[in-house]
Scaffold this motif. Sequence first.
Motif, PDB file in Angstrom:
ATOM      1  N   HIS A  91       0.848  -1.197   0.000  1.00 59.15           N
ATOM      2  CA  HIS A  91       0.000   0.000   0.000  1.00 59.15           C
ATOM      3  C   HIS A  91       0.879   1.242   0.000  1.00 59.15           C
ATOM      4  CE1 HIS A  91      -3.327   2.625   0.548  1.00 59.15           C
ATOM      5  NE2 HIS A  91      -3.086   2.910   1.822  1.00 59.15           N
ATOM      6  N   GLY A  92       0.686   2.097  -1.008  1.00 65.38           N
ATOM      7  CA  GLY A  92       1.464   3.321  -1.093  1.00 65.38           C
ATOM      8  C   GLY A  92       2.948   3.074  -1.251  1.00 65.38           C
ATOM      9  N   GLY A  93       3.311   1.985  -1.925  1.00 63.82           N
ATOM     10  CA  GLY A  93       4.713   1.667  -2.156  1.00 63.82           C
ATOM     11  C   GLY A  93       5.402   0.967  -1.003  1.00 63.82           C
ATOM     12  N   ARG A  94       4.672   0.651   0.068  1.00 67.65           N
ATOM     13  CA  ARG A  94       5.276   0.004   1.230  1.00 67.65           C
ATOM     14  C   ARG A  94       4.566  -1.309   1.547  1.00 67.65           C
ATOM     15  NH1 ARG A  94       6.572   4.716   5.750  1.00 67.65           N
ATOM     16  NH2 ARG A  94       7.955   5.986   4.419  1.00 67.65           N
ATOM     17  N   TRP A  95       5.381  -2.341   1.763  1.00 72.57           N
ATOM     18  CA  TRP A  95       4.828  -3.616   2.193  1.00 72.57           C
ATOM     19  C   TRP A  95       4.425  -3.533   3.658  1.00 72.57           C
ATOM     20  CZ3 TRP A  95       3.334  -7.104  -1.124  1.00 72.57           C
ATOM     21  CH2 TRP A  95       3.971  -7.201  -2.362  1.00 72.57           C
ATOM     22  N   GLN A  96       3.314  -4.150   3.991  1.00 72.02           N
ATOM     23  CA  GLN A  96       2.870  -4.194   5.374  1.00 72.02           C
ATOM     24  C   GLN A  96       3.434  -5.439   6.061  1.00 72.02           C
ATOM     25  OE1 GLN A  96      -1.369  -3.538   5.671  1.00 72.02           O
ATOM     26  NE2 GLN A  96      -1.335  -1.834   4.225  1.00 72.02           N
ATOM     27  N   ARG A  97       2.959  -5.706   7.253  1.00 72.89           N
ATOM     28  CA  ARG A  97       3.475  -6.857   7.994  1.00 72.89           C
ATOM     29  C   ARG A  97       3.051  -8.151   7.295  1.00 72.89           C
ATOM     30  NH1 ARG A  97       0.848  -9.809  11.535  1.00 72.89           N
ATOM     31  NH2 ARG A  97      -0.791  -8.222  11.676  1.00 72.89           N
ATOM     32  N   GLU A  98       4.042  -8.997   6.974  1.00 72.57           N
ATOM     33  CA  GLU A  98       3.740 -10.221   6.244  1.00 72.57           C
ATOM     34  C   GLU A  98       3.209 -11.303   7.176  1.00 72.57           C
ATOM     35  OE1 GLU A  98       7.440 -11.315   4.430  1.00 72.57           O
ATOM     36  OE2 GLU A  98       7.989 -12.656   6.073  1.00 72.57           O
ATOM     37  N   THR A  99       2.426 -12.195   6.592  1.00 72.91           N
ATOM     38  CA  THR A  99       1.910 -13.360   7.306  1.00 72.91           C
ATOM     39  C   THR A  99       2.518 -14.603   6.678  1.00 72.91           C
ATOM     40  OG1 THR A  99      -0.187 -12.217   7.714  1.00 72.91           O
ATOM     41  CG2 THR A  99      -0.158 -14.599   8.010  1.00 72.91           C
ATOM     42  N   ARG A 100       3.085 -15.475   7.506  1.00 77.60           N
ATOM     43  CA  ARG A 100       3.763 -16.675   7.010  1.00 77.60           C
ATOM     44  C   ARG A 100       2.920 -17.908   7.321  1.00 77.60           C
ATOM     45  NH1 ARG A 100      10.121 -17.895   7.622  1.00 77.60           N
ATOM     46  NH2 ARG A 100      10.028 -15.777   6.787  1.00 77.60           N
ATOM     47  N   TRP A 101       2.790 -18.780   6.307  1.00 81.18           N
ATOM     48  CA  TRP A 101       1.997 -20.003   6.457  1.00 81.18           C
ATOM     49  C   TRP A 101       2.892 -21.208   6.178  1.00 81.18           C
ATOM     50  CZ3 TRP A 101      -3.049 -19.517   8.012  1.00 81.18           C
ATOM     51  CH2 TRP A 101      -3.586 -18.231   7.950  1.00 81.18           C
ATOM     52  N   PRO A 102       3.193 -22.023   7.200  1.00 83.04           N
ATOM     53  CA  PRO A 102       4.027 -23.218   7.005  1.00 83.04           C
ATOM     54  C   PRO A 102       3.206 -24.359   6.401  1.00 83.04           C
ATOM     55  CG  PRO A 102       3.340 -23.064   9.283  1.00 83.04           C
ATOM     56  CD  PRO A 102       2.787 -21.835   8.599  1.00 83.04           C
ATOM     57  N   GLY A 103       3.868 -25.487   6.228  1.00 82.11           N
ATOM     58  CA  GLY A 103       3.170 -26.671   5.732  1.00 82.11           C
ATOM     59  C   GLY A 103       2.742 -26.548   4.286  1.00 82.11           C
ATOM     60  N   LEU A 104       3.606 -25.978   3.452  1.00 80.76           N
ATOM     61  CA  LEU A 104       3.276 -25.752   2.046  1.00 80.76           C
ATOM     62  C   LEU A 104       3.057 -27.078   1.324  1.00 80.76           C
ATOM     63  CD1 LEU A 104       3.014 -23.606  -0.196  1.00 80.76           C
ATOM     64  CD2 LEU A 104       5.466 -23.892  -0.616  1.00 80.76           C
ATOM     65  N   ALA A 105       1.893 -27.219   0.687  1.00 85.84           N
ATOM     66  CA  ALA A 105       1.555 -28.469   0.001  1.00 85.84           C
ATOM     67  C   ALA A 105       2.106 -28.527  -1.419  1.00 85.84           C
ATOM     68  CB  ALA A 105       0.036 -28.644  -0.026  1.00 85.84           C
ATOM     69  N   LEU A 106       2.644 -27.423  -1.915  1.00 84.86           N
ATOM     70  CA  LEU A 106       3.222 -27.402  -3.255  1.00 84.86           C
ATOM     71  C   LEU A 106       4.613 -28.028  -3.232  1.00 84.86           C
ATOM     72  CD1 LEU A 106       2.200 -23.748  -4.138  1.00 84.86           C
ATOM     73  CD2 LEU A 106       1.177 -25.820  -5.088  1.00 84.86           C
ATOM     74  N   LYS A 107       4.920 -28.832  -4.261  1.00 84.94           N
ATOM     75  CA  LYS A 107       6.202 -29.524  -4.325  1.00 84.94           C
ATOM     76  C   LYS A 107       6.903 -29.219  -5.646  1.00 84.94           C
ATOM     77  CE  LYS A 107       5.190 -31.710  -0.469  1.00 84.94           C
ATOM     78  NZ  LYS A 107       5.864 -31.386   0.813  1.00 84.94           N
ATOM     79  N   ARG A 108       8.219 -29.079  -5.577  1.00 86.48           N
ATOM     80  CA  ARG A 108       8.999 -28.917  -6.804  1.00 86.48           C
ATOM     81  C   ARG A 108       8.797 -30.116  -7.726  1.00 86.48           C
ATOM     82  NH1 ARG A 108      14.639 -26.987  -3.939  1.00 86.48           N
ATOM     83  NH2 ARG A 108      14.343 -24.719  -4.121  1.00 86.48           N
ATOM     84  N   GLY A 109       8.604 -29.829  -9.008  1.00 87.15           N
ATOM     85  CA  GLY A 109       8.433 -30.887  -9.994  1.00 87.15           C
ATOM     86  C   GLY A 109       7.031 -31.455 -10.083  1.00 87.15           C
ATOM     87  N   ALA A 110       6.114 -30.969  -9.255  1.00 83.08           N
ATOM     88  CA  ALA A 110       4.755 -31.524  -9.218  1.00 83.08           C
ATOM     89  C   ALA A 110       3.749 -30.537  -9.807  1.00 83.08           C
ATOM     90  CB  ALA A 110       4.365 -31.876  -7.787  1.00 83.08           C
ATOM     91  N   SER A 111       2.670 -31.083 -10.336  1.00 83.18           N
ATOM     92  CA  SER A 111       1.584 -30.247 -10.829  1.00 83.18           C
ATOM     93  C   SER A 111       0.719 -29.796  -9.655  1.00 83.18           C
ATOM     94  CB  SER A 111       0.742 -31.007 -11.857  1.00 83.18           C
ATOM     95  OG  SER A 111       0.193 -32.171 -11.281  1.00 83.18           O
TER      96      SER A 111
END
Length: 314
Positions: A91-111
């Motif tokens: 917003h207005g050229g500045r990033w706000q506080r980020e939210t991090r979500w672990p347990g990513l279900a996406l895998k390299r090489g996978a659809s």
Amino acid sequence: MPPGENLDPIPDSFILQPPVFHPVVPYVTTIFGGLHAGRMVMLQGVIPLHAHRFQVDFQCGCSLSPQPDVAVHFSPRFHTTKPHAICNTLHGGRWQRETRWPGLALKRGASFLILFLFENEEVKVSVNGRHFLHYRYRLPLSRVDTLGIFGDILVKAVGFLNINPFVEGSREYPVGYPFLLFSPRLQVPCSRALPRGLWPGQVIIVRGLVLQEPKDFTLSLRDEASHVPVTLKASFTDRTLAWVSQWGRKKLISAPFLFYPKRFFEVLLLCQEGGLKLALNGQGLGATSLDQKTLEGVRELRISGSVHLYCVHH
């Protein structure tokens, strides 16, 4: 539609943006009509084997300078010891506080298939049919009119949809059914077996694109004796949509005619006790009556006419 009847102008929410197949990344496109509660964006693709990160941005404009605000920034990260996703707002050229979500279900090489479901206060994100995260808006959703995709990602398709309007046939979380391009199983005429017939709560989904010079479009349900209890028929000559009974009796559906050349469409049929409910492009258009015995006796769904199909699910 009765002669002389004037319908209201077609609202933006009634017109669905055609899917985009195999776009080159970085990819930026306008979202027709912007975003509002009830809209969904579906992303299909493959994560490269050596991917570090990619991002999907729902932007407020598409200018290069100044950089537009980003209402929803979704960025999976693969180069760390614990892969995760980041959500944030610019917003207005500045990033706000980020939210991090672990347990990513996406895998390299996978659809993958990622579904963004936009609600009144937050966006929900599912990965491969499972809920992954929710992110509360920090900017008004009504400002979003642009989609941007950047980074290490191979995109097969991007789809823009409305949520299923039928409470009876909906789930707590929508399921994304992939778009298929030039699939032999979707060649028209297209037939799908219904060995158990139709039962209350079952939803038939048909998505496709009207051809350049359309002549007709029909979606029919057939029983074991090849009788056709009901047909949904779009007439391009008089621009009407109608239910047609097995005796040829026609019941016009009072609605804007959306089957124009090169226009994307989605037909939903919800089976309920006493008949079928119809929705076109996410808008409910009433029902037709069929007794339960007839519904249970249906054995085939058949689609024919001047359309190119992207998805048929039942």
